[in-house]
Write a protein that holds these residues in place. Structure first.
Motif, PDB file in Angstrom:
ATOM      1  N   LEU A 157       0.850  -1.211  -0.106  1.00 28.70           N
ATOM      2  CA  LEU A 157       0.020  -0.124   0.015  1.00 28.70           C
ATOM      3  C   LEU A 157       0.938   1.313  -0.076  1.00 28.70           C
ATOM      4  O   LEU A 157       1.635   1.385   0.901  1.00 28.70           O
TER       5      LEU A 157
ATOM      6  N   GLY B 261      -5.825  -2.176  -6.442  1.00 32.95           N
ATOM      7  CA  GLY B 261      -7.156  -1.456  -5.871  1.00 32.95           C
ATOM      8  C   GLY B 261      -7.822  -0.954  -7.166  1.00 32.95           C
ATOM      9  O   GLY B 261      -9.116  -0.871  -7.078  1.00 32.95           O
TER      10      GLY B 261
ATOM     11  N   ALA C 127      -4.624   3.140  -2.766  1.00 37.31           N
ATOM     12  CA  ALA C 127      -6.047   2.906  -1.890  1.00 37.31           C
ATOM     13  C   ALA C 127      -7.089   3.296  -3.078  1.00 37.31           C
ATOM     14  O   ALA C 127      -6.946   4.340  -3.819  1.00 37.31           O
TER      15      ALA C 127
ATOM     16  N   THR D 271     -13.220   1.602   0.076  1.00 39.22           N
ATOM     17  CA  THR D 271     -13.229   0.365   1.063  1.00 39.22           C
ATOM     18  C   THR D 271     -14.010  -0.999   0.602  1.00 39.22           C
ATOM     19  O   THR D 271     -14.405  -1.707   1.409  1.00 39.22           O
TER      20      THR D 271
ATOM     21  N   TYR E 177      -8.674  -3.902  -0.569  1.00 41.05           N
ATOM     22  CA  TYR E 177      -8.897  -3.424   1.063  1.00 41.05           C
ATOM     23  C   TYR E 177      -8.843  -4.729   1.842  1.00 41.05           C
ATOM     24  O   TYR E 177      -8.596  -4.717   2.984  1.00 41.05           O
TER      25      TYR E 177
ATOM     26  N   CYS F 260      -5.516  -5.894   2.482  1.00 43.18           N
ATOM     27  CA  CYS F 260      -4.726  -5.051   3.410  1.00 43.18           C
ATOM     28  C   CYS F 260      -5.182  -5.236   4.860  1.00 43.18           C
ATOM     29  O   CYS F 260      -4.284  -5.215   5.736  1.00 43.18           O
TER      30      CYS F 260
ATOM     31  N   ARG G  96      -5.607   9.160  -0.182  1.00 43.27           N
ATOM     32  CA  ARG G  96      -5.774   7.997  -1.075  1.00 43.27           C
ATOM     33  C   ARG G  96      -4.432   8.009  -2.055  1.00 43.27           C
ATOM     34  O   ARG G  96      -3.814   6.820  -2.089  1.00 43.27           O
TER      35      ARG G  96
ATOM     36  N   PHE H 120      -7.266   4.700   3.217  1.00 40.02           N
ATOM     37  CA  PHE H 120      -8.741   4.436   2.838  1.00 40.02           C
ATOM     38  C   PHE H 120      -9.877   5.159   3.635  1.00 40.02           C
ATOM     39  O   PHE H 120     -10.959   5.087   3.579  1.00 40.02           O
TER      40      PHE H 120
END
Length: 533
Positions: free
Chosen positions: A80, A179, A212, A215, A220, A223, A307, A317
């Motif tokens: 991330l 993502g 990101a 959500t 997500y 992660c 983000r 997020f």
């Protein structure tokens, strides 16, 4: 330069053989691999990009974040990150190097779309191979070259870049911007998880990296699972993902001359908080860079800044509530447990509508038990005619007490029938009651009414999930000229206005006492159908 190794290609055959046998020298010395580096884009006074900026070629040497990743490399890796840290370039070089120096290996890279895949293959993989020192490249002839794969003749290894990599064994797999794949192409994300990931043995290596992207989706979830392993200090198995996070403040290039850059007390408090939580130091140059980036590129859109340039994993997020009409009410609703399991009872169902053509239509479904307003469903659709909504109401099988429509549903339409929306719905649903609510002159009047009644309602956590999301993210429009949110102008582009407007019909009907006139404290219909406008 790596200690103990030359920073130029050795001229002695024995020294060259020793260097080529050392993966650290191959990656860190800058002698073998060349990359294309893009300069900063040129922007006008309004912050719009008017030129991509010049590109230039330079020897590849891992930057600070890339070195840290190589040191922590595991069998399964989840990255991330902030933007422009060069991880796709790093993995392209690592996979090319692995294929060149190890026999019978299959290395794959997955991109979000064909254009991106072709760009990665052309500008990172093929470019690096073509620009190897000539005497080195001659040692690694190609058996086959296509628009997405290089197969090497000397050892039968290959490297491939595509939108999907499956079939056979993959020894090294990289998924770029997973993502975005999850957000835009969920079916492709599922294929990556069920197909590509499963093609990599436990002895192989997977690298999944992305900024990101909300959500929702598998990235997500991955992660959250990987961070939980970090928090639990779990000794990882080969099938578990190691979590790697790289914040914007870890990149030394994200800095500028702070002279003339005004930094608000609020932002200084933010930076001080990050320093305290992360044990880092964010100097004035970094603070100035962040301030200018947020002001020029992400004004009024804090969640986009978080983000693309997160300071912490949680922030990546995080959704901004600045400018949200119902932020406090939603927070209160969640705190008191108002979003929960709400059973459907043997009681009349009341619906509240917002009806549009291009914008879409939203419908809330509610039952009243004593003094509790219990929302048991939400539905929205776009580019559908009234017949589709009539079918949806019938499909649910409820006994309906009343349908509350917005004020313009009573307006006659110039069409083949010259009927209003209410009249057309009555034709489609004979025997149903429809009430057209009067218009309100000021949007904020309706917002205040909605805030009042939102806090006391109950919502089924599953059946109204999309509707809750609409209410949560219903925002004021940001004015760049005035540098503020405009109270009486909702943001239409995020798709939340229909659901929020439909819920406002509920608040207005409640405020006018219409629901009280239809129900008594035991929840059954008591009064006659009110006269429609």
């Amino acid at each position: 330069m790596v200690a103990g190794h030359p920073s130029q290609l050795p001229t002695d055959a024995e020294e060259l053989a020793r260097c080529l046998a050392d993966p650290e020298w191959r990656l860190f010395s800058g002698c073998l691999y060349q990359i294309i580096v893009k300069g900063e884009p040129v922007k006008d006074a309004d912050g719009n990009e008017i030129d991509e900026g010049e590109s230039f070629v330079q020897p590849f040497k891992p930057n600070q974040a890339q070195r840290r990743f190589i040191k922590r490399l595991w069998h399964r890796n989840l990255i991330l990150k902030a933007r422009q840290l060069g991880f796709t370039t790093l993995i392209a070089i690592m996979w090319l190097d692995h294929a060149l120096f190890n026999g019978n290996q299959r290395c794959g890279m997955i991109a979000q779309d064909r254009e991106t895949a072709e760009s990665i293959f052309r500008d990172k993989v093929v470019f690096a191979y073509d620009h190897l020192p000539e005497e080195i490249r001659e040692r690694f002839p190609l058996a086959r070259a296509s628009t997405k794969e290089l197969l090497f003749a000397h050892n039968n290894s290959s490297i491939r870049v595509a939108t999907s990599v499956r079939g056979g064994t993959i020894h090294r797999l990289h998924v770029s911007e997973f993502g975005k794949i999850c957000a835009k192409f969920p079916h492709k994300a599922e294929e990556v998880v069920t197909g590509s990931f499963q093609a990599v043995p436990q002895s192989g290596i997977i690298v999944v990296e992305s900024t990101a992207e909300g959500t929702d989706g598998e990235f997500y979830k991955m992660c959250q699972r990987a961070q939980a392993l970090v928090a639990g200090k779990t000794l990882l198995t080969r099938s578990q993902y190691r979590f790697h996070f790289y914040a914007w403040w870890q990149d030394p290039s994200y800095t500028m001359d702070p002279a003339g850059v005004p930094i608000s007390d609020e932002l200084h408090d933010y930076f001080n908080g990050i320093e305290a939580d992360s044990g880092c130091k964010i100097d004035q140059g970094q603070r100035a860079w962040y301030t200018e980036k947020q002001r020029n590129d992400f004004a009024g859109a804090e969640e986009r800044m978080w983000r693309e340039y997160p300071s912490t994993p949680g922030e990546a997020f995080q959704q901004s509530t600045m400018g949200n009409y119902f932020a406090k009410e939603i927070a209160y609703l969640r705190k008191r447990g108002g979003i929960t399991q709400v059973p459907v009872l043997d009681l009349p169902v009341y619906t509240f509508w917002d009806i549009g053509r291009k914008d879409g239509t939203a419908i809330w479904f509610m039952q009243r038990l004593r003094q509790e307003d219990r929302f048991i469903g939400y539905f929205e659709d776009h580019n559908a005619d009234l017949r589709a909504y009539a079918v949806e109401l019938q499909r649910r099988g409820f006994v309906y007490g009343m349908h509350f429509l917005p004020h313009d549903a009573g307006h006659q339409r110039l069409s083949d029938t010259n009927k209003s929306t209410r009249q057309m719905l009555q034709d489609l649903l004979p025997g149903h009651g429809f009430y057209v609510l009067p218009p309100i002159t000021e949007l904020m009047t309706g917002i205040y009414q909605t805030r009042k009644h939102l806090k006391t309602a109950w919502f089924d956590i599953d059946a109204t999930a999309q509707g809750i999301e609409r209410l949560t993210n219903y925002k004021k429009k940001w004015s760049t000229a005035e540098a503020r949110y405009l109270d009486n102008k909702p943001e239409k582009s995020n798709g939340c206005s229909e659901g929020a407007d439909a819920f406002r019909q509920y608040a207005q009907a409640t405020e006018l006492g219409l629901l009280d006139s239809l129900t008594n404290n035991r929840g059954y219909q008591e009064a006659p159908t009110p006269t429609c406008y």
